[in-house]
Design a protein around this motif. Sequence first.
Motif, mmCIF file in Angstrom:
data_model
loop_
_atom_site.group_PDB
_atom_site.id
_atom_site.type_symbol
_atom_site.label_atom_id
_atom_site.label_comp_id
_atom_site.label_asym_id
_atom_site.label_seq_id
_atom_site.Cartn_x
_atom_site.Cartn_y
_atom_site.Cartn_z
ATOM 1 N N GLN A 10 159.851 -7.623 29.799
ATOM 2 C CA GLN A 10 158.690 -8.254 29.976
ATOM 3 C C GLN A 10 157.730 -7.973 28.978
ATOM 4 O O GLN A 10 157.877 -7.200 27.970
ATOM 5 N N GLU A 101 152.487 -15.034 37.299
ATOM 6 C CA GLU A 101 153.857 -14.258 36.421
ATOM 7 C C GLU A 101 154.653 -15.355 36.203
ATOM 8 O O GLU A 101 154.803 -16.260 36.743
ATOM 9 N N GLU A 103 158.455 -16.438 34.966
ATOM 10 C CA GLU A 103 159.869 -15.838 34.300
ATOM 11 C C GLU A 103 160.548 -16.808 33.415
ATOM 12 O O GLU A 103 160.461 -18.053 33.812
ATOM 13 N N ARG A 145 152.032 -11.625 33.125
ATOM 14 C CA ARG A 145 153.189 -11.240 32.605
ATOM 15 C C ARG A 145 154.185 -12.388 32.288
ATOM 16 O O ARG A 145 154.141 -13.246 33.296
ATOM 17 N N TRP A 147 158.263 -12.569 31.893
ATOM 18 C CA TRP A 147 159.445 -11.510 32.271
ATOM 19 C C TRP A 147 160.757 -12.310 32.199
ATOM 20 O O TRP A 147 160.864 -13.723 32.332
#
Length: 194
Positions: A10, A101, A103, A145, A147
């Motif tokens: 991350q 977040e 991904e 974030r 990740w």
Amino acid sequence: MIEVTTTHLQQLSPDELVPSGRALPDGARIERVEAITPEFSKFLYRGVGSGWNWADRLALTRSAWESLLLAPGTETHVLYVDGAPGGYIELAGRAQGGATEVEIAYFGLFPHCIGRGLGGALLTEGISRAWDLDTRFEGFGAVSRVWVQTCTLDGPTAIANYQARGLRAFHTEREMASPGDGAVGMWPAESATS
């Protein structure tokens, strides 16, 4: 069954991104696909993942695949080399209590582009786009974030590329698994006499 190690990495700030030192060569560009279709997405997925046992999406119906692509916060960026797809990165942003977040759901290169120094540039662009994803989707808070997870079935330089771009490992797990065959139906086997 084989033992598979999955590593989760991350970044918690856009300042952690370490851009690739290699620029894209002449004739290469990265573009966001504004209206990706399941057919094009599956083409990218198979072209990149067939050698790395990517099989988790192959059993999906067209409508199931389409619903993943149409989920708010999902976008695909494609690397083109001399007009042909050379790799891609698929981002999946999810709102998490006022923040977002993102991904890196899928990332990789087509076989003809591996080893040409293109992966770092594509990953740099993808992470940059992940950090400003909230500006392209209404109702998403600031990205907190970015990740990714990768495993020992992925390309041998995957973790090194992620770490070179400033992603840090935060969790590792091992499990026994029977990997799917991402190459099924891709190409017939080469004969010994060819």
